[in-house]
Design an enzyme around this catalytic site. Structure first.
Site, PDB file in Angstrom:
ATOM      1  N   SER A   1       1.765  -9.809  -0.967  1.00  0.00           N
ATOM      2  CA  SER A   1       1.433  -8.381  -0.886  1.00  0.00           C
ATOM      3  C   SER A   1       1.732  -7.772   0.483  1.00  0.00           C
ATOM      4  O   SER A   1       1.919  -6.565   0.592  1.00  0.00           O
ATOM      5  CB  SER A   1      -0.043  -8.166  -1.235  1.00  0.00           C
ATOM      6  OG  SER A   1      -0.870  -9.011  -0.443  1.00  0.00           O
TER       7      SER A   1
ATOM      8  N   LYS B   1       0.801  -1.225   0.000  1.00  0.00           N
ATOM      9  CA  LYS B   1       0.000   0.000   0.000  1.00  0.00           C
ATOM     10  C   LYS B   1       0.837   1.279   0.000  1.00  0.00           C
ATOM     11  O   LYS B   1       0.408   2.292  -0.524  1.00  0.00           O
ATOM     12  CB  LYS B   1      -0.945   0.004   1.201  1.00  0.00           C
ATOM     13  CG  LYS B   1      -2.106  -0.962   1.030  1.00  0.00           C
ATOM     14  CD  LYS B   1      -3.160  -0.739   2.097  1.00  0.00           C
ATOM     15  CE  LYS B   1      -4.418  -1.531   1.803  1.00  0.00           C
ATOM     16  NZ  LYS B   1      -4.228  -2.983   2.022  1.00  0.00           N
TER      17      LYS B   1
ATOM     18  N   GLU C   1     -10.611   6.570   3.943  1.00  0.00           N
ATOM     19  CA  GLU C   1     -11.513   5.705   4.679  1.00  0.00           C
ATOM     20  C   GLU C   1     -10.824   4.360   4.793  1.00  0.00           C
ATOM     21  O   GLU C   1      -9.960   4.025   3.974  1.00  0.00           O
ATOM     22  CB  GLU C   1     -12.861   5.711   4.012  1.00  0.00           C
ATOM     23  CG  GLU C   1     -13.207   4.717   2.935  1.00  0.00           C
ATOM     24  CD  GLU C   1     -12.251   4.541   1.809  1.00  0.00           C
ATOM     25  OE1 GLU C   1     -11.714   3.430   1.748  1.00  0.00           O
ATOM     26  OE2 GLU C   1     -12.070   5.430   0.979  1.00  0.00           O
TER      27      GLU C   1
END
Ligand SMILES: *Cc1c(COP(=O)(O)O)cnc(C)c1O
Length: 414
Positions: free
Chosen positions: A397, A108, A130
């Protein structure tokens, strides 16, 4: 503000490029994607698109981003040959792309750093986001601390209760976490509140979206910030094995880590691209997050794609043991890749993902995030049926430290 998928566009899903739309309309992937937002947000989206296109052509921007990725996030990430797992499965050679080794523990950060640089260019100083489980909230709070931005993260109060540690992390990083008490008090309600905030403060505020979702330019822009995963993996494979992999496998929540590793291989028609969705605990609506196995086309968060919804077009509840895959929609580019047959989408159940986590931990000494474990589960099914001369690249990931509580509740270890 409707984030529900009631207002279906006239374009029919399944129509390829050349249907009722120009083939290369920006922000469209076949009939999917687009910009289904209130008019008040159009100026902000257009500004973001312009700024992003300028930044894309600007060498200085690219250099700054590369430098941050290298000196702050920890790129390039290694490609690790999983020797013991390969031997145990007895088929294709398995290589792990190690996004788990990045700062904050997952891919991310690639996207958050890219968007933070854009916020700076646009002269804004307030960022909203969010978050469901809090992982995107933590990555956003991290870059806001790094750049000195004000940061507000919307989170359902039920999610806040379940993810206390991440709420504390965000606050420690200087972010304000705002509890959302409406609806099911989870991610979809937090999205509604974040959209409301953005409409109200659009001149000063950037909405930092965490995956390849939302209105154009987000799906394209977020993909581009993650393409570095596939660029590195392709070069590393050529170096390690002197050939391309037979398959590239990644888990798909919104779809950012998957499109990031797929993209560089799309033109290599012999490389199979396989996305793994969350099969959850059963096939019933509400028990999983497999949008391609139970969802239908609709609009959520400003983009047209596959959505898990009820007959009235209201967003369905979803479930997955992994918070990062627990989302009712999927990035529009994945919908197009699926329609064209270039990528294939399967699902792995909660139980498969839990078993794969333990397997990777014990054969390679790597505890993957539960999201990534869905991709590992698919590798465990496929590798034994493939030739020993074939190679598979699987995107790890993120790391599993954040999941230790869930793993403890669900895995019985002797
Ligand atoms: C958030 C997250 C995902 C899911 O997001 P995508 O946009 O589908 O990549 C997957 N893995 C990890 C470790 C995550 O934190």
């Amino acid at each position: 503000m409707a984030t529900a998928s009631v207002n279906k566009p006239r374009i029919r899903a399944g129509e390829r490029n050349g249907g009722s739309l120009p083939a290369r309309q920006p922000g469209r992937f076949g009939p999917y994607g687009g910009r289904y937002v209130p008019e008040t947000l159009m100026a902000a989206l257009e500004e973001l698109e312009r700024e992003y296109e300028k930044a894309n052509r600007d060498k200085k921007f690219q250099q700054r981003l590369d430098e941050l990725l290298r000196t702050y996030a920890g790129r390039p990430t290694p490609l690790t040959f999983a020797r013991r797992l390969t031997e145990k499965l007895g088929g294709a050679k398995i290589y792990l792309k190690r996004e788990d080794l990045l700062h904050t523990g997952a891919h991310k950060i690639n996207n958050c750093l890219g968007q933070a640089l854009l916020v700076e260019r646009m002269g804004k100083r307030r960022v909203i986001a969010e978050t469901g489980a809090g992982q995107h909230g933590v990555a956003t709070a991290t870059v806001c601390a790094l750049f000195g931005f004000d940061c507000v993260v919307y989170m359902g109060s039920e999610d806040m209760r379940r993810q206390e540690l991440n709420v504390f992390r965000m606050r420690l990083l200087g972010a304000e976490v705002r509890a959302v008490d409406s609806g099911s008090r989870t991610l979809k309600d937090a999205i509604n509140e974040a959209m409301r905030d953005w409409v109200t403060h659009v001149r000063t505020t950037h909405y930092l979206l965490g995956s390849v979702l939302g209105a154009h330019p987000y799906p394209t822009m977020v993909r581009d910030f993650h393409r570095v995963i596939g660029r590195e993996a392709r070069a590393q494979m050529m170096k390690a094995a002197k050939k391309l992999p037979a398959a590239v496998i990644a888990c798909v929540g919104g779809g950012s880590n998957a499109i990031g590793i797929f993209y560089e291989f799309i033109k290599d028609k012999n490389v199979q691209l396989i996305g793994v969705e969350a099969g959850g605990r059963s096939d019933a609506l509400g028990d999983h997050a497999a949008r391609f196995h139970g969802g239908s086309p609709g609009v959520l968060q400003g983009t047209y794609s596959y959505v898990l919804q009820d007959a009235a077009g209201q967003i369905a509840n979803t479930h997955s043991v992994s918070a990062g895959l627990d989302y009712p929609s999927i990035g529009p580019e994945h919908a197009a890749l699926r329609d064209s047959g270039r990528a294939e989408y399967v699902s792995a159940s909660d139980a498969d993902a839990l078993a794969a986590t333990a397997r990777l931990a014990r054969t390679e000494g790597i505890i993957p995030a539960l999201e990534s474990a869905h991709a590992v589960a698919e590798v465990m099914k496929r590798a034994p049926k493939m030739k020993k001369s074939d190679a598979i690249v699987v995107n790890i990931s993120g790391r599993g430290d954040k999941d230790i509580g869930i793993l403890r509740e669900n895995l019985k270890l002797e």
